[in-house]
Design an enzyme around this catalytic site. Structure first.
Site, PDB file in Angstrom:
ATOM      1  N   SER A 112      38.056  19.288  -6.808  1.00 18.17           N
ATOM      2  CA  SER A 112      38.066  18.056  -6.035  1.00 18.17           C
ATOM      3  C   SER A 112      38.427  18.347  -4.564  1.00 18.17           C
ATOM      4  O   SER A 112      37.762  19.135  -3.903  1.00 18.17           O
ATOM      5  CB  SER A 112      39.034  17.057  -6.682  1.00 18.17           C
TER       6      SER A 112
ATOM      7  N   ASP B 150      31.722  12.207 -14.011  1.00 21.85           N
ATOM      8  CA  ASP B 150      32.793  12.042 -13.019  1.00 21.85           C
ATOM      9  C   ASP B 150      32.648  10.675 -12.348  1.00 21.85           C
ATOM     10  O   ASP B 150      31.624  10.390 -11.727  1.00 21.85           O
ATOM     11  CB  ASP B 150      32.701  13.155 -11.974  1.00 21.85           C
TER      12      ASP B 150
ATOM     13  N   HIS C 233      36.203  13.695 -14.276  1.00 21.01           N
ATOM     14  CA  HIS C 233      36.777  14.332 -13.092  1.00 21.01           C
ATOM     15  C   HIS C 233      37.817  15.399 -13.433  1.00 21.01           C
ATOM     16  O   HIS C 233      37.785  16.500 -12.878  1.00 21.01           O
ATOM     17  CB  HIS C 233      37.408  13.275 -12.186  1.00 21.01           C
TER      18      HIS C 233
END
Length: 271
Positions: A79, A207, A235
């Site tokens: 991320s 995600d 995610h």
């Protein structure tokens, strides 16, 4: 010498979120470290005392510098961690065997990394952001800091995770800064350093935060050496699908460690 896996968390998280993957890597005999960046995890630094993204990523820089010179690093960012590992790629291009971006911001050296931050944030609706809390500075369109709300954690970040993993996240996630101004600078990343490091992107299907379309957009704009998929991971894939992620990382490390590059037919898969 076998490469050292260095695992870098995303915004608000810490080294703790890699505990399943860390166990798998070490049990298989690999060197692996999950770092806490400044003001994350159990790092005692207060968020207000972190003046810049360079201060934020200093623990990562210190770790890589302390490793034996002959030991290569498999640098893994999740991320927001894609931005922080990019800074390490710029500083230590010859120390990194391969950089792995897991549903992560993957910036291009042609423009400031903040471009990606703005693109993603502008694509998120109020319904998507739910109960997150934001603070803004001079730019009314980009927050300076964010606190994840419990509904956002459950419905977006940890949607594909167990109740136990969600409970852990609620206990340990911390507020975080975006460092947007630092990432607006043109010279943050260069082609000769950052651009010389081999990259692999792991697309995480399902995600809800960094949508698959956004992940593919980054891949198309700046194609990595290889693309891999984790299906149904959402995610927080290191918690929801640790075994699949482990297998991908081992395959990547072995491929680059033996040949230092993927064969041409392996460059892009799954798109």
């Amino acid at each position: 010498m076998n490469p050292h896996f260095v695992l870098v968390h995303g915004a608000g998280h810490g080294g703790w979120c890699w505990f399943k993957l860390l166990s798998l890597l070490r049990s298989a005999g690999h060197h692996a470290t999950a770092i806490d960046l400044a003001s994350t995890g159990i790092d005692p630094t207060k968020l207000d005392d972190v003046a810049s993204i360079h201060h934020h990523v200093q623990p990562l820089m210190d770790l890589i510098e302390a490793l034996p010179q002959q030991q290569k690093v498999v640098l893994v960012g999740h991320s927001y961690g894609g931005l922080t590992i990019s800074l390490a790629m710029e500083k230590f291009p010859h120390r990194i065997l391969v950089a792995v971006f897991i549903t992560a911001y993957m910036p291009h050296f042609l423009y400031p990394p903040a471009i990606l931050l703005r693109k993603l944030f502008n694509s998120l609706s109020a319904e998507t952001l739910l109960d997150c809390e934001f603070k803004f500075g001079d730019d009314p369109e980009m927050p300076t800091s964010v606190v994840y709300g419990h509904n956002f954690l459950r419905q977006m970040l940890y949607k594909n995770c167990s109740e136990e993993d969600l409970s852990l996240g609620k206990l340990l996630v911390r507020p975080f800064k975006m460092f947007f101004e630092d990432l607006c600078k043109e010279s943050v990343l260069t082609e000769v350093k950052f651009g010389s490091v081999d990259r692999v992107f792991i697309v995480c299907e399902g995600d809800e935060v960094m949508k698959e379309q956004f992940q593919k957009m980054m891949i198309e704009e700046f194609p990595p050496k290889a693309v891999k998929y984790v299906y149904g991971g959402g995610h927080m894939v290191m918690l929801s699908k640790p075994t699949q992620l482990f297998q991908h990382l081992i395959e990547v490390a072995n491929s680059f460690n033996s040949t230092n590059q993927f064969n041409d037919h392996q460059v892009i898969s799954g798109l």
